[in-house]
Write a protein that holds these residues in place. Sequence first.
Motif, mmCIF file in Angstrom:
data_model
loop_
_atom_site.group_PDB
_atom_site.id
_atom_site.type_symbol
_atom_site.label_atom_id
_atom_site.label_comp_id
_atom_site.label_asym_id
_atom_site.label_seq_id
_atom_site.Cartn_x
_atom_site.Cartn_y
_atom_site.Cartn_z
ATOM 1 N N GLU A 238 42.997 23.131 -19.120
ATOM 2 C CA GLU A 238 42.402 22.455 -20.268
ATOM 3 C C GLU A 238 43.100 21.107 -20.439
ATOM 4 O O GLU A 238 44.326 21.021 -20.318
ATOM 5 C CB GLU A 238 42.562 23.296 -21.538
ATOM 6 C CG GLU A 238 41.916 24.663 -21.456
ATOM 7 C CD GLU A 238 42.188 25.508 -22.688
ATOM 8 O OE1 GLU A 238 42.552 24.916 -23.733
ATOM 9 O OE2 GLU A 238 42.065 26.735 -22.608
ATOM 10 N N PRO A 239 42.352 20.040 -20.714
ATOM 11 C CA PRO A 239 42.976 18.709 -20.784
ATOM 12 C C PRO A 239 43.849 18.534 -22.016
ATOM 13 O O PRO A 239 43.539 19.033 -23.102
ATOM 14 C CB PRO A 239 41.776 17.763 -20.804
ATOM 15 C CG PRO A 239 40.647 18.593 -21.349
ATOM 16 C CD PRO A 239 40.882 19.993 -20.890
ATOM 17 N N LEU A 240 44.962 17.831 -21.806
ATOM 18 C CA LEU A 240 45.841 17.375 -22.873
ATOM 19 C C LEU A 240 46.008 15.864 -22.726
ATOM 20 O O LEU A 240 45.709 15.313 -21.667
ATOM 21 C CB LEU A 240 47.218 18.051 -22.763
ATOM 22 C CG LEU A 240 47.317 19.547 -23.024
ATOM 23 C CD1 LEU A 240 48.731 20.034 -22.709
ATOM 24 C CD2 LEU A 240 46.960 19.861 -24.472
ATOM 25 N N PRO A 241 46.501 15.186 -23.744
ATOM 26 C CA PRO A 241 46.787 13.753 -23.567
ATOM 27 C C PRO A 241 47.813 13.555 -22.456
ATOM 28 O O PRO A 241 48.934 14.050 -22.538
ATOM 29 C CB PRO A 241 47.356 13.334 -24.937
ATOM 30 C CG PRO A 241 46.838 14.357 -25.895
ATOM 31 C CD PRO A 241 46.750 15.636 -25.120
ATOM 32 N N ASP A 242 47.403 12.912 -21.376
ATOM 33 C CA ASP A 242 48.288 12.631 -20.233
ATOM 34 C C ASP A 242 48.798 13.900 -19.564
ATOM 35 O O ASP A 242 49.910 13.928 -19.017
ATOM 36 C CB ASP A 242 49.478 11.759 -20.648
ATOM 37 C CG ASP A 242 49.030 10.385 -21.102
ATOM 38 O OD1 ASP A 242 48.107 9.836 -20.473
ATOM 39 O OD2 ASP A 242 49.591 9.877 -22.084
ATOM 40 N N GLY A 243 48.003 14.966 -19.593
ATOM 41 C CA GLY A 243 48.454 16.185 -18.934
ATOM 42 C C GLY A 243 47.438 17.304 -19.015
ATOM 43 O O GLY A 243 46.243 17.074 -19.290
ATOM 44 N N TRP A 244 47.932 18.535 -18.774
ATOM 45 C CA TRP A 244 47.061 19.706 -18.731
ATOM 46 C C TRP A 244 47.734 20.892 -19.421
ATOM 47 O O TRP A 244 48.950 21.056 -19.331
ATOM 48 C CB TRP A 244 46.749 20.122 -17.292
ATOM 49 C CG TRP A 244 45.976 19.103 -16.520
ATOM 50 C CD1 TRP A 244 46.475 18.174 -15.666
ATOM 51 C CD2 TRP A 244 44.561 18.911 -16.549
ATOM 52 N NE1 TRP A 244 45.465 17.403 -15.147
ATOM 53 C CE2 TRP A 244 44.270 17.835 -15.673
ATOM 54 C CE3 TRP A 244 43.511 19.536 -17.220
ATOM 55 C CZ2 TRP A 244 42.981 17.379 -15.460
ATOM 56 C CZ3 TRP A 244 42.215 19.082 -17.000
ATOM 57 C CH2 TRP A 244 41.961 18.014 -16.133
#
Length: 419
Positions: free
Chosen positions: A275-281
């Motif tokens: 699942e996408p996160l800001p600047d990551g997963w």
Amino acid sequence: MKRIPIDAGLLPAIREAALAGAEPPVRPRPVIGESWHRVRRHGLDPDTGGSVALLSVEEVEHLRRASPLGGVLPQVREGLREAVDAVRHLIVVSDAEGRVLWREGGAGVRRSADRLGFEVGASWTEERVGTNGIGLALVERRPVQVHSAEHFVRTHHAWTCAAAPLHDPRDGRLLGVLNVSGPVPAFNPATLALVTAVAKVSEAELRARHWESVDRLRTVASPMLARLGGRALAVDRDGWTAAVTGMAPVSRVVLPLEAAPGRVWLPSLGPCTLEPLPDGWLVRLDRGVDEDVPPGRLVLDLSRPRTWTVSVAGAAGQWSHALSPRHAELLYVLARHRAGRTAAQLAADLFGDASRTVTVRAELSRLRRTLAGVLSHRPYRFADGLEVRLLEPESPEDLLPASTAPLVLAARRGLPVDR
């Protein structure tokens, strides 16, 4: 730094003899002789070289924006300013494909470089322009110096260059090359040591910036993970762990080359959901699924001269990862010996020294963290029942061109290596 261990006055005669297939007065340095051999196979004209096509301004700007190296140019300038004569030398930074992205130097030396096609947007790989600092550093993956008639193309003989590869400290990926070039009379044997040191400083700056970004992601992700049930990790876009819940911490998760939201099979964790996160997963480990079931098929792609990948696919999904030169060698040996190899046998295959088992075990430990479920041990081998496909270059001589592993050298010469 040691001087070039050959009298520079002999270099033209050494090159002429090598091109004619005659016995040279002194053998060229091995790294240069091997480069000449590769370039001759490409059919490059030793007197004039080949045509050098330039990228458009728009293409160069796109590559600059995408490259992390633009952010370390101040460190490069600062590190080289005192020791490199800006009037007589060029400072050049290329990308991993040998394309010149940045170039600085006095007007006179820039004009001289322009006449050779050594311009922003030009590709300076071996196959394009022959033996040169940038192209050789891309192949060898280590600092190199090319002096005068060590260049394959005659029109480059008035130049000397020192180059060092620049790696991404997050994953070891080759980002490009730092190169200093200038006229032969300005040759300084300490230049290579300086360029190497500045490249290391630049990599350290990239590493510091990376950990700053991981800390920022941790600030965002830790409260989120505290509310989740089950096992999960927050990782940056390169898989470095910022926070974890419900499981033992891991330093890094190797993500697919093109990560996307949804279910994915990760060799180090098994079936997961991204699942996408800001600047990551956010990586959630799927519940109730056997993590040890390997995929059905592995493709080891060594067909290209500078980049190599391993891809795995099966019912749980598919995944692909770029390989370092050493890991490419290890997997090549295992692909050639499907019954498996002991640590001593691998040491002999890679180093010609069966006693170097500690080095082999350390590398395989790193590799198995990436390919858990794909690699087995006692002996080291691919998992039973796994279909393995090996993609090799059209010409055996293009196989892992900088490798000195005895088994790879034998394969390049067309000798049998399957036992």
